[in-house]
Design an enzyme around this catalytic site. Structure first.
Site, PDB file in Angstrom:
ATOM      1  N   ARG A  35      83.042  48.932  57.430  1.00 29.18           N
ATOM      2  CA  ARG A  35      83.569  47.521  58.449  1.00 29.18           C
ATOM      3  C   ARG A  35      84.548  46.660  57.776  1.00 29.18           C
ATOM      4  O   ARG A  35      85.285  45.928  58.569  1.00 29.18           O
ATOM      5  CB  ARG A  35      82.330  46.802  58.868  1.00 29.18           C
ATOM      6  CG  ARG A  35      81.532  47.430  59.776  1.00 29.18           C
ATOM      7  CD  ARG A  35      80.174  46.537  60.010  1.00 29.18           C
ATOM      8  NE  ARG A  35      79.282  47.189  60.660  1.00 29.18           N
ATOM      9  CZ  ARG A  35      78.374  48.351  60.068  1.00 29.18           C
ATOM     10  NH1 ARG A  35      78.281  48.373  58.870  1.00 29.18           N
ATOM     11  NH2 ARG A  35      77.389  48.910  61.130  1.00 29.18           N
ATOM     12  N   ASP A 103      75.424  57.653  51.487  1.00 27.84           N
ATOM     13  CA  ASP A 103      76.302  58.660  50.704  1.00 27.84           C
ATOM     14  C   ASP A 103      75.496  59.545  49.370  1.00 27.84           C
ATOM     15  O   ASP A 103      76.192  60.319  49.052  1.00 27.84           O
ATOM     16  CB  ASP A 103      77.162  57.588  49.995  1.00 27.84           C
ATOM     17  CG  ASP A 103      76.351  56.295  49.470  1.00 27.84           C
ATOM     18  OD1 ASP A 103      75.405  56.807  48.675  1.00 27.84           O
ATOM     19  OD2 ASP A 103      77.139  55.483  49.788  1.00 27.84           O
ATOM     20  N   HIS A 118      69.511  55.513  57.631  1.00 24.87           N
ATOM     21  CA  HIS A 118      70.322  55.706  58.532  1.00 24.87           C
ATOM     22  C   HIS A 118      70.807  57.238  58.272  1.00 24.87           C
ATOM     23  O   HIS A 118      71.789  57.781  58.469  1.00 24.87           O
ATOM     24  CB  HIS A 118      71.890  54.844  58.266  1.00 24.87           C
ATOM     25  CG  HIS A 118      71.577  53.562  58.786  1.00 24.87           C
ATOM     26  ND1 HIS A 118      72.374  52.581  58.432  1.00 24.87           N
ATOM     27  CD2 HIS A 118      70.598  53.050  59.575  1.00 24.87           C
ATOM     28  CE1 HIS A 118      71.966  51.446  58.737  1.00 24.87           C
ATOM     29  NE2 HIS A 118      70.880  51.546  59.635  1.00 24.87           N
ATOM     30  N   CYS A 129      69.158  74.303  67.170  1.00 27.14           N
ATOM     31  CA  CYS A 129      67.958  75.134  66.299  1.00 27.14           C
ATOM     32  C   CYS A 129      67.489  74.379  64.965  1.00 27.14           C
ATOM     33  O   CYS A 129      66.619  74.926  64.195  1.00 27.14           O
ATOM     34  CB  CYS A 129      68.563  76.589  65.760  1.00 27.14           C
ATOM     35  SG  CYS A 129      69.682  76.442  64.513  1.00 27.14           S
ATOM     36  N   SER A 193      74.769  42.356  54.050  1.00 27.97           N
ATOM     37  CA  SER A 193      74.893  41.074  54.659  1.00 27.97           C
ATOM     38  C   SER A 193      73.625  40.457  55.290  1.00 27.97           C
ATOM     39  O   SER A 193      73.528  39.470  55.802  1.00 27.97           O
ATOM     40  CB  SER A 193      76.068  41.163  55.784  1.00 27.97           C
ATOM     41  OG  SER A 193      75.715  41.905  56.331  1.00 27.97           O
TER      42      SER A 193
HETATM   43 ZN   LIG Z   1      72.053  75.862  65.473  1.00 33.81          ZN
END
Ligand SMILES: [Zn+2]
Length: 249
Positions: A35, A103, A118, A129, A193
């Protein structure tokens, strides 16, 4: 006594220590905050999950953006902050890391118990699949032929194993994060933040359940008043200083 010394002192007497981390710990590894100015979303809109599912153009834009951040990730290494947390886990001083980051740098540093709220950008998942692929190989494929890759096994849609805008956080990970946070007696909130959920409520939850709260962030946060210690400085430098006092005990 310096703040670092005080925190080390309290930490050495704590039993349930949890670290919550956000983008700020990774900017110290050279990964731009998405951001911030210069970050990918300064110039382009993030692709919403619904649009990813609905439109081939959106999927192409998604993969374009992700290939940019992939090169940032690929060139970055875990830093002193990640390393101190991994060492503390090894030594039995830290129970878990709860992170907003995708990361994988905590794992690179050697942390084992990492809750990724996340998801992870290290892996690609198939909606057809459930197969998983390395992000590197699929990103290279995309860059080579400028075509959104599909699942080699079933032809299904491929997306990073991250939570996109408009997509729900994984329930089981969030539940465990809430559990660990509620049970903590010492809680670090670092590099966030503390505005977006669930980051905004986790440190508060820890504090309400009796934890000592330490906030380390470059800028002020709306939760600073709640904390027992607030440090507006580098996470790596601060954790190294705390670690030095701990080692001397
Ligand atoms: Zn697949």
């Amino acid at each position: 006594m310096s703040k670092s010394h005080e925190i080390a002192d309290r930490l050495s007497r704590s039993e349930n220590v949890i670290a919550f981390t956000g983008a700020g710990i990774s900017t110290e590894s050279g990964i731009p905050d998405f951001r911030s100015p210069g970050g990918i979303w300064a110039n382009s809109q993030p692709v919403l999950f619904q649009d990813f599912l609905a439109s081939a153009d959106s999927r192409h834009e998604y993969w374009r953006q992700k290939s940019v951040s992939h090169s940032d990730f690929k060139n970055s290494k875990a830093n002193a902050g990640h390393q101190v947390l991994a060492r503390w886990e090894d030594a039995g001083r830290l129970q878990a890391v709860i992170t907003q980051n995708i990361d994988g740098l905590h794992q690179d540093a050697g942390s084992n118990k990492v809750l990724e709220l996340h998801g992870t950008a290290r892996e690609i998942m198939c909606f057809g699949c459930d197969a998983r692929y390395g992000a590197g190989e699929m990103t290279e494929k995309f860059l080579a032929d400028d075509q959104v890759p599909t699942c080699p096994a079933c032809g299904g849609l491929l997306k990073h194993a991250t939570v996109s805008f408009g997509q729900q956080l994984p329930d089981d990970v969030l539940e465990e994060a809430i559990q660990l946070t509620s049970n903590a007696d010492h809680y670090f909130a670092m590099g966030s933040s503390l505005v977006v959920e669930p980051a905004a409520s986790l440190p508060r939850l820890a504090k309400q359940n009796g934890a000592n709260l330490v906030i380390i962030n470059r800028d002020e946060t709306p939760q600073d008043d709640l904390a027992d210690w607030v440090i507006h400085a580098s996470i790596g430098d601060t954790l190294k200083a705390i670690d030095k006092y701990l080692a001397a005990k």
